[in-house]
Design an enzyme around this catalytic site. Structure first.
Site, PDB file in Angstrom:
ATOM      1  N   CYS A   1      57.031  15.397  -6.406  1.00 50.45           N
ATOM      2  CA  CYS A   1      55.726  15.662  -7.012  1.00 50.45           C
ATOM      3  C   CYS A   1      54.998  14.348  -7.268  1.00 50.45           C
ATOM      4  CB  CYS A   1      55.914  16.496  -8.290  1.00 50.45           C
ATOM      5  SG  CYS A   1      54.386  17.267  -8.864  1.00 50.45           S
TER       6      CYS A   1
ATOM      7  N   HIS B   1      59.542  21.279  -6.593  1.00 49.37           N
ATOM      8  CA  HIS B   1      60.485  20.700  -7.556  1.00 49.37           C
ATOM      9  C   HIS B   1      61.916  21.187  -7.343  1.00 49.37           C
ATOM     10  CE1 HIS B   1      57.732  18.601 -10.317  1.00 49.37           C
ATOM     11  NE2 HIS B   1      56.859  19.539 -10.018  1.00 49.37           N
TER      12      HIS B   1
ATOM     13  N   GLU C   1      64.509  19.874  -8.521  1.00 46.25           N
ATOM     14  CA  GLU C   1      65.259  19.692  -9.773  1.00 46.25           C
ATOM     15  C   GLU C   1      65.018  20.844 -10.741  1.00 46.25           C
ATOM     16  OE1 GLU C   1      62.350  18.644  -9.281  1.00 46.25           O
ATOM     17  OE2 GLU C   1      61.285  18.062 -11.115  1.00 46.25           O
TER      18      GLU C   1
END
Ligand SMILES: Nc1ncnc2c1ncn2[C@@H]1O[C@H](COP(=O)(O)OP(=O)(O)O)[C@@H](O)[C@H]1O
Ligand SMILES: [Mg+2]
Lengths: 767, 85, 230, 85
Positions: C86, C203, C205
Site C-alpha cells: 500500500c 494488504h 498482512e
C-alpha cells in the site's frame, strides 16, 4: 500576589452590548460581577462566555443528566471525564465516548466531520486507551436536495479521510435521511479504545509546582468562539461566521496519539486533556476544577501560528490537534524527549499553584483572574418550562390504521421494493466503502452487519458496538423513542453475540428555551434512563448538542445511543445474513398491529404520525438472554434484528445484504393471518430477531425458557427468490430485483449529483 | 463564440491551517532548502470554454469558482490568465 | 528469519505487518524507526501501509528522503528482499525501487473492500507458494492506488513477468480483469527487474487469519521464507 | 538577500488520465456550464524564500520541483511567476 487585572491596551470596553454579543444574560453577567467583586475585563468576559455556554456548561441539561443511571460493578469511570471506561475482565478496560460536530458540519461538512473525529479520538486516548474503532451517527435532509447531498458527501469523506489517515478503523454507524434535518445535519462520532486497567489516566490537575505544558499544533485564530457558535441557532449570521471553521490535520493527530500514549505510560505526567471546545481555557479550567487546585497560564508562552494574537484569542482558539499536559515537576526533559521523538513541540505555559485562583497573564501582566474553581462551578443551570406541543400530541393520537392504501400496494412486492430503495433503509456501502474498516486487524464484523464485532488481542473475548436512534419515533413520543434507541442498540449488539454492557449518548435537540423542545429533552432522558436501568447498561458519558435549529424549525429530537457489549468468546460472533441453505428460519418475538412512525408510512404515504411501536423492556431483556443463550450453545448461524421497514425488509436484508453471496428463502407467515397485511409485513414491532439455525429445537427451547414467543417461519434456500406466504397468497420476490433497489439506491442518487465531485475536489485531502 | 483558456488559482484562505503547505515547507527544510520561509499549496485549474469574448469567459469562470471550484468556507480564488486557445 | 518493519511517523499498518509475521508466520520481526541508520540485521524489509509523513503532497514523496530509506535502498541494491504494501508500494515507486507511480483513485474516493486477485506469476520471491491463475482474497484500503506508467514500461513489466498480481471480478470464475482504482492493465502488484522488490496495493498482512475473512495473504510471507531461508 | 515569492504549477503529464479534470468538467456540465470544453487540474504552489536575486530564486524553486514537488514519472512543472514580496 493578588492584583485585579487592569484593562489591556487595545481591548474593547466591556459594554452591555458586548456582553449580549457574548451570549451572557444580564443575570449571568451579574453572577460574574459578584464572583469577581468587580466588572470583568474583556479577556475575562471572553473566558466566561466560552465556559458558560451550553456546549461546555450543559446549562439546560445537567439537572436532567443527573437522573441517568451511571453505576455498575464493571464501570471504572462514569460521566465527568473525557470518556467513560468499563472493565471487560482479564484486566482489560474499554474507554468510549461519543461527541457531536453538528454545527461545524452544517457550515463545512468535510472539515466539520473530520475535526469531529479528531476530537473524539483525543477524548479516548487522553484516558490512556489506544483507539481501536470509530463509529458514527449521521442525519441529513432528503437526498433529493443538492445541499443535503453535498453535506452528506462532505461529512462522509471528512470522517473517512481523518480516521483512515490516523489508522483507526471505522467499523459501524448509522445514516438517516429525513426532511427534518434539512439545513441542520447531525454528525456524531464515537470512539472506542482499549487499555490495561492500570493504565487508566484521568484529567485531574495536581501537585503545586507542576508545569503545565502545551503540546502539538500551534495556536491560530481558528474557530474563536466556536464553542459559543455551536450553541447559537444556526442562522444566516452563522453563515457569515464561516471563516471560523477549523481545519484538521490527521497526520499531527497520529503523532499526538502515539506521543500521548507514550507520555502516559512513562509516568512523567499527572494529567492530559484535549484542547477541544473553548480550547485552552476549558481544558485548563476543567483540569484545575477536577483537582480543586489553582493554576496560572502565561499566554505569551503559547506557541502561535500568527503574530500579534491577543490573550483573548489565544485562550479561546479552537485550533485542532493540541493537548494540555500537567507534567511532574523535574521530568520536563523526559516529556520533551518523548514529544521530540514524534517531532512535536512542548511549551511550558504555566503551572499548578498553591493559591486558589484561575489566573491568566500575558508576560507578567495579569489579564484574567477568577477565584478558586468558581469559573467552572458558578455557571447557573436552568430547568425551563416543559410543555408538549399540541400538534405532536394530535399526531401521535392519529389512527394511522385508517390511512387508505395506494392502488400500487395491491402488489406487496412494489411496496417492499420501494422501502428497500429508501435511502434510510438501503445499503450504506457507498458510505463505508470510503472507510478503512480493517486496519489494525481486529475487525471480525465491520460495517454492514447489525453491530460491529472486534476481537480483543491476547484474550478469547470480543467487543460489539453500535450506534442507534430513530428520531421519528422520538418526535412522536420522546420517551418511547429513547427507550427504543437503547433497546435497539442492545438488540443489535446481542445479534452479533455481545452482552450489552454500557452506553454513551449524544443528545441532539433543538432550542431548550422552547417549552416543547425542553419537554422532548426531559422525556427522552427519562426514557433513556428507564431502558438503561432495565437492560443493565449504565451511561458512562456522552455529549449534549442543543439549538439544532434552522429557519425551518428544530430537528427531530435525536438522542443517539452508542452501545458497547462484551462477546464472551469470539466463537460466538454471529453475522446477520443467511449463511447456509437448508437452515431453518425462526422469528423471536412477534408481529403486532403497529404502524405508527413507520418508514412505511413515511416512504409510501409521506405521513409521519401515530404512536411509535411500544417497547416492553422486560421482553427485550428476555429476548437478549434467549438469543445469547442459543448463540453460546452454538445453535445460531445468523441473527438479524427487525427494525426500519419491518419483517419483510428484515427478511430481504438477510437474503441480499451480502451481494456476493445472496441466498433465497421460503417463509410462511400465515399464522398471523389476523393481522392487516401491511402491519404484518412492514410494521415495526419491537423485540424481534430473525434467526437462522440448523438446530431449531435448541433455539425454540431457550426462547421458551426465557418466555420469548418464537416460531419457525421458514427455510433458507439456495434459490434466487424470497418467497413469502401470507394468508391468501404467495409473494414471489426475485433477489435480483430486491438487491438492485437495496444496493443502488444511494449510488444512483449520488451519481446524478455534482456534490460528490465538489467534495472530492475541494476537500483538502491527502492528494 | 470563440475558445478561451482560463487559468485559475484556488488557495487555502489565509489564517486557516494549511497542513499541506506546512508539510511541504518542513520537507524542503529537511532536504536542505533552508532559504524557504513559507509554502502554500493550492490548486491550479485550467478551464477551456467557449465565450463571446475574454470578459465573458472570465465572468463565466468566476461563476464556476463560486459554484463549484472553490470551497467558499476555506478557500479563495483568483483568475490568473485568460487567453484565446 | 528476521523481518524489519519500517515505522514512518504516519505508518499505521506496521502493527498489522508485525503481527502477521510474529503471530501467523511465527518468525522474528523488529520495528525500524524512520530516523534510524541501520536495518538491525533484518533479512527482509517491509515498507508498511499508512500515510508516512501525512502524504499531503504525494503519497510517499517525502518518506523516500528519510534516513532509513538510504539503508533500504542499499539493501535492495544488494538483491535482498523488500516488500512494499500500500503506502509502502507508493514509497518504493517514489524512491525508484519500482517503476511507475500510484495516483489518486479514478473514482476520487478512498476505496476499502475485500478484492479478488489473480496470481499472474508464481515464480517469484514473493509468490512461489501460489499457482498461476490462483484466486486470492485480500482487503484493499487506499485513496491513491491507480498504478500508472508509460506504455514501454507496462509492456516490459508484462514481458518480463514483473506483473505479479492483477485485480479480477469477484463474481464468476472467468478471469475478467478490472480495476477498483483505475490501475492501468488492472495491475495490483509488481516486482522489480531483479525480482527482489515487490510492491502491491492490497494488504496481505490483513489476510492471514480466517477469522477476519481471509488467510490468502500468508502465502506472500511464506514464499519469502521458502526462498530466503533456503 | 531579499524575500521572493515564487509561484509554480505542477500539472499531470498530458496524455495521462486526469480524473479530477474529467470529474470537474462533468460536474460543471451538470451545473449548467455547458460552454466548458475541457478542464485540467494541477497544483499551485507558492514558495516564499530568501535569495540573492530573482534568477537565483527561480533556480532554487526549479531544484525544489525536481527533487520533491513534481513526480518526474507523471507530472510536469512550470515556474509561473517570481515576485519580490
Ligand atoms: N448526554 C450525556 N450523558 C451523560 N454524560 C454526559 C452527557 N453529555 C455530556 N456528558 C458528560 O459531560 C462531560 C463533558 O462533556 P464533553 O462532551 O466531554 O464536553 P466537551 O464537549 O467540552 O468535550 C463528559 O464527561 C461527558 O461524558
Ligand atoms: Mg470532551
Amino acid at each position: 500576589m493578588n492584583v485585579a487585572p487592569r484593562p489591556r491596551p487595545g481591548d474593547p470596553k466591556v459594554t452591555p452590548a458586548l456582553v449580549a454579543e457574548h451570549g451572557l444574560t444580564e443575570d449571568e453577567y451579574q453572577r460574574v460581577v459578584r464572583m469577581l467583586g468587580r466588572e470583568p475585563t474583556f479577556t475575562e468576559l471572553g473566558i466566561v462566555s466560552a465556559l458558560w455556554n451550553e456546549h461546555c456548561a450543559y446549562k439546560h441539561s445537567r439537572p436532567l443528566l443527573r437522573t441517568l443511571p451511571t453505576k455498575a460493578p464493571w464501570v471504572l469511570q462514569g460521566p465527568g471525564e473525557n470518556a467513560g471506561v468499563i472493565s471487560i475482565g482479564d484486566g482489560i478496560a474499554v474507554a468510549f465516548k461519543i461527541e457531536s460536530h453538528n454545527h461545524p458540519s452544517a457550515v463545512e461538512p468535510y472539515q466539520g466531520a473530520a475535526t469531529g473525529v479528531g476530537g473524539i479520538l483525543r477524548d479516548v486516548f487522553t484516558m490512556g486507551a489506544r483507539p481501536m474503532a470509530l463509529l458514527n451517527s449521521l442525519r441529513f435532509g432528503s437526498l433529493d436536495s443538492p445541499r443535503a447531498r453535498y453535506l452528506f458527501a462532505g461529512a462522509v469523506k471528512g470522517i473517512g479521510d481523518y480516521g483512515n489517515c490516523v489508522g483507526v478503523p471505522t467499523v459501524g454507524g448509522e445514516v438517516v435521511f429525513d426532511e427534518a434535518y434539512e439545513g441542520n445535519p447531525l454528525v456524531n462520532a464515537m470512539c472506542i479504545g482499549t487499555m490495561r486497567e492500570d493504565e487508566l489516566m484521568r484529567a485531574v490537575a495536581q501537585g503545586v509546582g507542576n508545569p503545565i505544558i502545551a503540546v502539538g499544533a500551534r495556536t491560530g485564530r481558528d474557530g474563536i468562539h466556536g464553542a459559543s457558535f455551536a450553541s447559537a441557532d444556526l442562522s444566516d449570521e452563522s453563515e457569515a461566521k464561516r471563516p471560523q471553521v477549523q481545519v484538521g490535520d490527521p497526520f499531527t493527530e497520529k503523532l499526538l496519539l502515539e506521543a500521548s500514549l507514550e507520555l502516559i505510560r512513562s509516568g512523567a505526567i499527572v494529567a492530559i486533556q484535549d484542547m477541544g471546545a473553548a480550547g485552552l481555557v476549558s481544558s485548563s479550567a476543567e483540569m484545575a476544577a477536577r483537582g480543586d487546585v489553582g493554576v496560572t497560564i502565561d499566554t505569551a508562552k503559547v506557541p502561535t501560528r500568527e503574530p500579534g494574537m491577543a490573550p483573548y484569542e489565544i485562550l479561546l482558539s479552537e485550533s485542532q490537534e493540541r493537548m494540555l499536559v500537567v507534567a511532574k515537576r523535574g521530568r520536563e526533559d523526559e516529556v520533551r524527549r518523548i514529544l521530540g521523538k514524534w517531532d512535536l513541540t512542548a511549551a511550558v505555559i504555566g503551572e499548578v499553584i498553591e493559591e486558589p485562583v484561575y489566573r491568566v497573564t500575558e508576560g507578567d501582566r495579569v489579564v484574567a483572574e477568577f477565584p478558586g474553581t468558581r469559573l467552572v462551578t458558578d455557571c447557573p443551570t436552568y430547568t425551563p418550562p416543559a410543555q408538549e406541543s399540541a400538534e405532536i400530541t394530535a399526531l401521535r393520537a392519529r389512527d394511522v390504521s385508517r390511512v387508505p392504501e395506494r392502488p400500487e400496494e395491491a402488489d406487496p412486492l412494489w411496496t417492499l421494493t420501494r422501502l428497500l430503495d429508501a435511502p434510510t433503509i438501503a445499503s450504506k456501502t457507498w458510505v463505508y466503502r470510503q472507510y478503512d474498516s480493517t486496519v489494525r486487524t481486529n475487525t471480525v464484523i465491520g460495517p454492514g452487519g447489525d453491530a460491529a464485532a472486534l476481537r480483543i488481542r491476547g484474550t478469547t473475548k470480543g467487543l460489539a458496538a453500535k450506534t442507534d436512534c430513530n428520531g421519528r419515533y422520538c418526535y412522536l413520543d420522546p420517551r418511547m423513542g429513547a427507550r427504543i434507541a437503547v433497546a435497539e442498540a442492545a438488540r443489535n449488539v446481542a445479534c452479533t453475540g455481545g452482552r450489552p454492557r454500557a452506553i454513551t449518548n449524544n443528545l441532539n435537540f433543538g432550542n431548550p428555551r422552547k417549552p416543547e423542545v425542553y419537554h422532548q429533552l426531559k422525556e427522552a432522558i427519562a426514557g433513556m434512563a428507564e431502558a438503561c436501568t432495565a437492560l443493565g447498561t449504565p451511561v458512562t458519558g456522552g455529549n449534549v448538542s442543543l439549538y439544532n435549529e434552522h429557519p425551518g424549525g428544530a430537528v427531530y429530537p435525536t438522542p443517539v445511543v452508542g452501545m458497547v457489549g462484551v462477546i464472551e468468546s469470539i466463537d460466538h460472533i454471529t453475522r446477520s445474513t443467511f449463511e447456509r441453505s437448508g437452515d431453518e428460519i425462526i422469528l423471536l418475538g412477534e408481529p403486532t398491529n403497529e404502524l405508527g412512525g413507520s418508514e412505511y408510512l413515511h416512504t409510501i404515504h409521506g405521513i409521519v404520525a401515530g404512536a411509535p411501536p411500544s417497547c416492553d423492556l422486560e421482553a427485550e431483556q428476555a429476548l437478549i438472554d434467549a438469543l445469547l443463550e442459543s448463540i453460546a450453545l452454538g445453535a445460531v448461524h445468523s441473527a438479524h434484528d427487525c427494525s426500519d421497514g419491518g419483517l419483510a425488509v428484515a427478511l430481504a436484508e438477510c437474503s441480499i445484504m451480502n451481494r456476493a453471496r445472496m441466498r433465497g428463502a421460503e417463509v410462511d407467515l400465515s399464522s398471523w393471518a389476523s393481522l392487516p397485511l401491511r402491519a404484518l409485513l412492514f410494521g415495526e414491532a419491537q423485540g424481534r430477531v430473525i434467526v437462522s439455525t440448523a438446530a431449531s429445537n435448541v433455539v425454540l427451547a431457550s426462547a421458551k425458557r426465557h418466555g420469548v414467543p418464537a416460531q419457525q417461519i421458514g427455510w433458507v434456500r439456495a434459490s434466487h427468490t424470497l418467497r413469502i406466504r401470507v394468508a391468501d397468497r404467495v409473494i414471489e420476490a426475485p433477489l435480483a430485483v430486491l438487491a438492485e433497489a437495496y444496493h443502488e439506491a444511494i449510488p444512483r442518487r449520488m451519481s446524478r449529483s455534482a456534490a460528490a465531485v465538489e467534495v472530492a475536489f475541494t476537500a483538502a485531502t491527502p492528494a | 463564440m470563440s475558445r478561451f483558456r482560463v487559468a485559475l488559482h484556488i488557495v487555502p484562505r489565509r489564517g486557516l491551517l494549511d497542513p499541506q503547505g506546512k508539510a511541504v515547507a518542513d520537507a524542503l527544510h529537511t532536504l536542505g532548502f533552508k532559504s524557504v520561509e513559507d509554502v502554500h499549496v493550492g490548486r491550479h485549474v485550467v478551464v477551456e470554454l467557449d465565450a463571446r469574448d475574454a470578459t465573458a469567459a472570465e465572468k463565466e469562470a468566476r461563476a464556476m469558482c463560486e459554484r463549484l471550484l472553490a470551497n467558499p468556507v476555506t478557500e479563495d480564488f483568483e483568475i490568473a490568465t485568460v487567453s484565446t486557445s | 528469519m528476521k523481518f524489519g518493519i519500517v515505522t514512518f511517523p504516519g505508518s499505521n499498518c506496521d502493527f498489522d505487518a508485525y503481527h502477521a509475521i510474529v503471530d501467523a508466520l511465527r518468525e522474528e520481526a523488529v520495528y525500524l524507526w524512520h530516523k534510524d541508520h541501520d536495518l538491525a540485521g533484518a533479512d527482509v524489509v517491509i515498507l508498511p501501509g499508512g500515510f508516512s509523513y501525512g502524504d499531503y503532497l504525494r503519497a510517499g514523496a517525502i518518506a523516500r528522503f528519510s534516513p532509513i530509506m538510504t539503508e533500504v535502498a542499499a539493501h535492495a541494491r544488494r538483491g535482498a528482499p523488500v516488500l512494499g504494501i500500500c503506502n509502502g508500494f507508493q514509497i518504493a515507486c517514489e524512491a525508484g525501487l519500482l517503476p511507475g507511480a500510484l495516483l489518486r483513485n479514478e473514482s476520487l474516493k478512498f476505496v476499502s473492500e475485500p478484492v479478488q486477485l489473480r496470481v499472474e506469476n508464481a515464480d517469484t520471491l514473493f509468490t512461489n507458494r501460489y499457482e498461476v491463475g490462483q484466486r486470492l482474497t485480500m482487503p484493499i484500503a487506499h485513496g491513491d492506488g491507480r498504478y500508472t506508467a508509460d506504455d514501454e514500461t507496462l509492456d516490459r513489466l508484462e514481458g518480463e513477468g514483473q506483473v505479479v498480481l492483477r485485480y479480477v471480478h469477484s463474481e464468476g470464475d472467468a478471469d475478467e480483469y478490472w480495476s477498483p482504482n483505475g490501475s492501468m492493465r488492472a495491475i495490483a502488484g509488481i516486482v522489480s527487474a531483479q525480482g527482489n522488490v515487490m510492491g502491491l496495493m492490497p494488504h496481505p498482512e490483513r489476510a492471514v487469519d480466517a477469522l477476519l475473512g481471509s488467510s490468502d495473504g500468508i502465502g506472500i510471507f511464506e514464499s519469502m521464507l521458502a526462498r530466503v531461508a533456503a
